[in-house]
Design an enzyme around this catalytic site. Sequence first.
Site, mmCIF file in Angstrom:
data_model
loop_
_atom_site.group_PDB
_atom_site.id
_atom_site.type_symbol
_atom_site.label_atom_id
_atom_site.label_comp_id
_atom_site.label_asym_id
_atom_site.label_seq_id
_atom_site.Cartn_x
_atom_site.Cartn_y
_atom_site.Cartn_z
ATOM 1 N N CYS A 1 -5.214 8.309 9.768
ATOM 2 C CA CYS A 1 -5.308 7.616 11.056
ATOM 3 C C CYS A 1 -5.078 8.582 12.211
ATOM 4 C CB CYS A 1 -4.235 6.532 11.146
ATOM 5 S SG CYS A 1 -4.643 5.040 10.275
ATOM 6 N N ASP B 1 4.846 0.544 12.048
ATOM 7 C CA ASP B 1 3.640 -0.072 11.498
ATOM 8 C C ASP B 1 3.478 -1.539 11.906
ATOM 9 O OD1 ASP B 1 2.895 2.278 10.330
ATOM 10 O OD2 ASP B 1 3.408 1.713 8.281
ATOM 11 N N ARG C 1 -8.667 -0.444 4.743
ATOM 12 C CA ARG C 1 -7.778 0.564 4.158
ATOM 13 C C ARG C 1 -6.427 -0.050 3.802
ATOM 14 N NH1 ARG C 1 -6.437 5.246 7.633
ATOM 15 N NH2 ARG C 1 -5.161 5.544 5.812
ATOM 16 N N ARG D 1 0.749 14.338 13.637
ATOM 17 C CA ARG D 1 1.248 14.124 12.270
ATOM 18 C C ARG D 1 1.238 15.398 11.417
ATOM 19 N NH1 ARG D 1 -0.916 8.414 10.030
ATOM 20 N NH2 ARG D 1 1.101 8.342 9.038
ATOM 21 N N LYS E 1 0.845 -1.205 0.000
ATOM 22 C CA LYS E 1 0.000 0.000 0.000
ATOM 23 C C LYS E 1 0.877 1.251 0.000
ATOM 24 C CE LYS E 1 -1.734 1.773 3.981
ATOM 25 N NZ LYS E 1 -1.570 3.223 4.123
HETATM 26 C C1 UD1 Z 1 4.486 6.868 6.411
HETATM 27 C C2 UD1 Z 1 3.639 5.638 6.216
HETATM 28 C C3 UD1 Z 1 3.111 5.144 7.557
HETATM 29 C C4 UD1 Z 1 4.278 4.927 8.530
HETATM 30 C C5 UD1 Z 1 5.158 6.168 8.609
HETATM 31 C C6 UD1 Z 1 6.421 5.927 9.433
HETATM 32 C C7 UD1 Z 1 2.685 5.865 4.005
HETATM 33 C C8 UD1 Z 1 1.467 6.066 3.167
HETATM 34 N N1 UD1 Z 1 2.532 5.949 5.330
HETATM 35 O O1 UD1 Z 1 3.645 7.874 6.965
HETATM 36 O O2 UD1 Z 1 2.419 3.913 7.332
HETATM 37 O O3 UD1 Z 1 3.755 4.650 9.817
HETATM 38 O O4 UD1 Z 1 5.576 6.567 7.292
HETATM 39 O O5 UD1 Z 1 7.137 4.871 8.940
HETATM 40 O O6 UD1 Z 1 3.757 5.605 3.485
HETATM 41 N N2 UD1 Z 1 6.634 14.585 10.869
HETATM 42 C C9 UD1 Z 1 6.744 15.904 11.224
HETATM 43 N N3 UD1 Z 1 6.553 16.844 10.260
HETATM 44 C C10 UD1 Z 1 6.268 16.509 8.989
HETATM 45 C C11 UD1 Z 1 6.164 15.149 8.622
HETATM 46 C C12 UD1 Z 1 6.358 14.190 9.594
HETATM 47 O O7 UD1 Z 1 7.006 16.228 12.379
HETATM 48 O O8 UD1 Z 1 6.101 17.415 8.157
HETATM 49 C C13 UD1 Z 1 6.826 13.543 11.906
HETATM 50 C C14 UD1 Z 1 5.582 12.695 12.145
HETATM 51 O O9 UD1 Z 1 4.691 13.319 13.017
HETATM 52 C C15 UD1 Z 1 6.205 11.452 12.704
HETATM 53 C C16 UD1 Z 1 7.520 11.317 11.939
HETATM 54 O O10 UD1 Z 1 7.795 12.613 11.434
HETATM 55 O O11 UD1 Z 1 6.483 11.632 14.060
HETATM 56 C C17 UD1 Z 1 7.499 10.334 10.809
HETATM 57 O O12 UD1 Z 1 6.409 10.604 9.970
HETATM 58 P P1 UD1 Z 1 6.431 10.254 8.405
HETATM 59 O O13 UD1 Z 1 7.593 9.353 8.125
HETATM 60 O O14 UD1 Z 1 6.335 11.509 7.627
HETATM 61 O O15 UD1 Z 1 5.092 9.423 8.237
HETATM 62 P P2 UD1 Z 1 4.119 9.395 6.983
HETATM 63 O O16 UD1 Z 1 4.884 9.667 5.737
HETATM 64 O O17 UD1 Z 1 2.910 10.183 7.272
#
Ligand code: UD1
Length: 429
Positions: A126, A316, A408, A131, A22
Amino acid sequence: MDRIRITGGKPLHGKIPISGAKNAALPLMIASLLTEDTLVLDNVPHLADVVQLQRILNNHGVDVTLSGKRSGEAEHAGQTVKISAETIVDTVAPYDLVSKMRASFWVVAPLVARMGQARVSLPGGCAIGTRPVDLLIMALERLGANIEIEAGDVIATAPKGLRGGDIVFPKVTVGGTHVAIMAAVLANGTTVIENAAQEPEVKDVADCLVKMGAKISGAGTSRIVIEGVSKLGPTRHSVLPDRIETGTYAFAVAMTGGDVLLEGARPELLQSALDLLAETGATVTATNEGIRVARNGAGLRPVTVTTEPFPGFPTDLQAQLMALMTRAKGTSRITETIFENRFMHVQELARLGARITLDGQTAMIEGVDRLKGAPVMATDLRASVSLVIAALAAEGETVVNRVYHLDRGFERLEEKLGACGAMVERISG
Ligand code: UD1
């Protein structure tokens, strides 16, 4: 709303085909916005998130056609998705479409890269912590986009196109890395991304973009260098296997006992989780066809682990591991470092008889001799499947409510588990 009823106590035996990931399929579909030529993706899983993203792409004027065997048909496999973003009629992604899935926010990058403008609602998805998207916005700004926030929407503009730049992420972000790559491939000049996410899905998307004509090196490491090109072309790409689905079923087999071949799974995508599984006492063997997981009557050993970005133990799989450890002989410790508020499964697991205490971001799981079935509530995607794992080993019947969370991210879950002897059925309505 559908529910899933599980009667626990049956070991799992057989084969489970692993679906396409996914977390790669979604950004790959989004990357189609970067070109006016057709992108063909194979091995795309049948999931609610894929359907939702199709709606979002349609809203931009993108033509998406899906083909392949349907769920339940013989020789069912992932679907083939043909995507043509020849003309983009609208660069706005509104709240009612984006709020259901966080990754849909990422359309901002290809839209501003190709069209010079995008207006995308701040994301939902979620409920596992705040996030934020500050780092995604920072990456776009570093490439010359002008960003304004208005009425809950991010408005990104770059009338003269984006230009290459240096992006240093203060923390590893998967979404930030996807956005930075998608924005940089069409930018004028060179982009260097430091502290990039090394997740296999990032590499899979980069590999596809390279086939489309992008110049990317270092994807899959923490430093990615991108030389912008003026145009991308057509290609065909097969989505890599889902490492989270693989780990989930591997933990399920360890939980119930039995012997299952996870067909098409690739060990290098989840080595840290497989090493941990071996520590618990399960037998894990890599074969030509996939990964075989087996556990005989021996008890499970407890583990101590901290979630980390790839190649560390993935957040995850945290909830699924916790479910497994509820039956270990001793006390396990799991520390969550990626997301705050990702312990919502704890109180639901407790309803099945688990003994878990929380100390900040660390959960202490004291293994119990038996779990007992009960009605439980799915709270997010990965948490909901942890309840399924616990229910498979619980005495009696468990009904998991709100399974739309499961739909999902897990394709044909009840079918895949059922084929291995589990008593799982969906109750519609
Ligand atoms: C992706 C995955 C999700 C997984 C996560 C971490 C997809 C569709 N989803 O989510 O399944 O759990 O990676 O492996 O690929 N953060 C910030 N600022 C930002 C962006 C992120 O502070 O602008 C923080 C988040 O709150 C979190 C950390 O960085 O604490 C990691 O998040 P991120 O790797 O960006 O997760 P996603 O890409 O949303």
